[in-house]
Design a protein around this motif. Structure first.
Motif, PDB file in Angstrom:
ATOM      1  N   LEU A 170      -3.002   0.491  -4.076  1.00  0.00           N
ATOM      2  CA  LEU A 170      -2.611  -0.877  -3.713  1.00  0.00           C
ATOM      3  C   LEU A 170      -1.900  -1.490  -4.900  1.00  0.00           C
ATOM      4  O   LEU A 170      -2.334  -1.321  -6.046  1.00  0.00           O
ATOM      5  N   ALA A 189       0.856  -1.191   0.000  1.00  0.00           N
ATOM      6  CA  ALA A 189       0.000   0.000   0.000  1.00  0.00           C
ATOM      7  C   ALA A 189       0.887   1.235   0.000  1.00  0.00           C
ATOM      8  O   ALA A 189       1.874   1.289   0.737  1.00  0.00           O
ATOM      9  N   CYS A 229      -9.929  -3.786   1.890  1.00  0.00           N
ATOM     10  CA  CYS A 229      -9.178  -3.909   0.632  1.00  0.00           C
ATOM     11  C   CYS A 229      -9.324  -5.255  -0.068  1.00  0.00           C
ATOM     12  O   CYS A 229      -8.560  -5.563  -0.977  1.00  0.00           O
TER      13      CYS A 229
END
Length: 449
Positions: free
Chosen positions: A259, A249, A305
């Motif tokens: 990302l 990240a 995420c």
């Protein structure tokens, strides 16, 4: 049913000097220990000559003991304060060194200082300065990272970045912290440096030249293994995911969180606009999909995420935001302390101290509790009435359940956090309770008429 997410302030502490970095000890036996670093620029006075009037930067290192029992007593007790050069970054080594925790500090005097956590005669924990290494003249040490992010204890190293644009890789010996190599990595400040925790010969760096770079220490640092100009402003945060290999990240003053899959640094897996410069990023200690971001002008956010990590090229949805700081959001960290009464109250019993995400148009009312300096918050509408939790939660139906392992029977998560903000010199300790979206049972098919 949508998931329920709730943040609750437990304590606020005035650090007196501007607060910019906060770190919980990651070692289980010492996870109640919290460190906070501060930075204050002192202008020279008028009587000094021009040569003498370079501004001095002073700092203070605070140490706290945390006991987050469910009561009205503030959880933090200050156990130590040490006056130091201004502190730009703090990081604990992820493994004990000589059976003790070790805290690394990057300072405005261009030094990396290492502090050992010891027991005092009073039975509290205190830090003792163990080692110090100067990176070079006329520079500020800006960041550091340990190679131990996955618990590897052989060949412990530190990488740090500085205001001259250089990176330094240091090796920790029995009684020394020795520079293995130092090289010019960026034009202008090198804001951030970080290891790949999965291959600690790989180092990443970001600078005020808007570049994100990778370095292979085996090849010698004469040229980077990649250079990315995908960020459009200075790159100031990088964190390697300790749970998922290749996942990285990065954050920038351009207000975007990217990302990456480290095997393909030409294009990020996903891009998320977070509305403020991304000064710090921290992956959750055990949940591989959760990422904490300190977003300078736009508060602190917890992002989910999973879809991005699976290559779905989707922005990472925000699960929760903490918006009670009144200044630049700089330092942020997850605690590994287990929390008791981890199940958040159900919506039928409105909790006394809660605040949801305020898309509903409610206002945060801060209820001060003197003299502890801590406060509780509740959500109220324009006429001052309490807003029940379910009204204040935005729809979050697109967020998947993070507990993908069938072995997990827990359907809720409770985390203790510490965050700090700059010009108002405040550190907050707060908890986040999250019950992911419940899977609805399929309904019976309607009988055909």
């Amino acid at each position: 049913l949508t998931g329920a997410s709730r943040t609750r302030t437990l304590q606020v502490f005035d650090t007196e000097l501007s607060a910019d970095t906060v770190e919980w000890c990651p070692l289980p036996q010492w996870s109640h220990v919290l460190a906070c670093g501060t930075y204050q620029l002192q202008k020279g006075d008028d009587k000094q000559t021009a040569e003498d009037s370079a501004p001095s930067r002073i700092g203070r290192l605070y140490l706290f003991d945390c006991n987050p029992q469910p009561s009205f007593i503030p959880p933090l007790t200050e156990t130590q304060r040490i006056d130091t050069p201004a502190v730009l970054d703090l990081k604990w080594c992820h493994v004990p060194i000589s059976e003790r925790p070790l805290l690394g500090m990057a300072t405005a005097s261009g030094e990396i200082q290492l502090y050992k956590l010891m027991e005092s005669q009073q039975g509290t924990c205190v830090l003792e300065c163990e080692l110090s290494t100067k990176l070079g003249p006329d520079r500020l040490a800006l960041s550091l990272d340990w190679s131990t992010g996955r618990g590897e204890s052989s060949d412990v190293r530190v990488v740090c970045s500085d205001s001259s644009g250089s990176l330094t890789a240091l090796s920790l010996g029995e009684a020394s912290l020795t520079a293995v190599c130092q090289w010019k990595a960026h034009d202008f400040e090198a804001w951030i440096s970080a290891f790949s925790y999965w291959d600690t010969q790989i180092v990443y760096s970001g600078g005020d030249d808007c570049k994100l770079k990778g370095w292979d220490l085996r090849m010698g640092p004469s040229s980077p293994s990649f250079t990315s100009k995908r960020h459009t402003m200075g790159v100031c945060s990088i964190h390697s995911n300790p749970h998922r290999e290749h996942i990285l990240a990065t954050g920038s003053y351009d207000e975007n969180l990217l990302l990456w899959d480290g095997r393909n640094m030409k294009q990020p897996l996903s891009e998320t606009a977070v509305g403020g410069g991304v000064w710090r990023l921290k992956w959750h200690p055990s949940q591989e999909h959760l990422l904490l971001a300190a977003c300078m002008h736009n508060d602190f956010h917890i992002l989910h995420c999973q879809k991005a990590m699976e290559g779905q090229d989707a922005p990472c949805p925000v699960l929760a935001s903490y918006i009670l700081h009144n200044s630049l959001a700089y330092g942020a960290d997850w605690s590994r302390l287990p929390l008791s009464n981890s199940t958040p109250p159900s919506p039928q019993e409105p909790p006394q101290t809660s605040v949801g995400l305020t898309e509903s148009g409610g206002h945060l009312r801060i209820q001060y509790e003197s003299p502890t300096g801590s406060f509780d918050t509740s959500l109220e509408d324009d006429s001052g009435r309490y807003i029940p939790d379910q009204c204040s939660l935005p729809e979050k139906s697109s967020i998947p359940d993070p507990f993908t392992s069938p072995a997990r029977d827990s359907q809720s998560l409770s985390c203790l956090m510490a965050t700090c903000s700059f010009y108002d010199h405040m550190m907050h300790v707060w908890r986040w309770d999250w019950s992911p979206e419940e899977q609805q049972k399929p309904s019976e098919p309607a009988p055909s008429s």
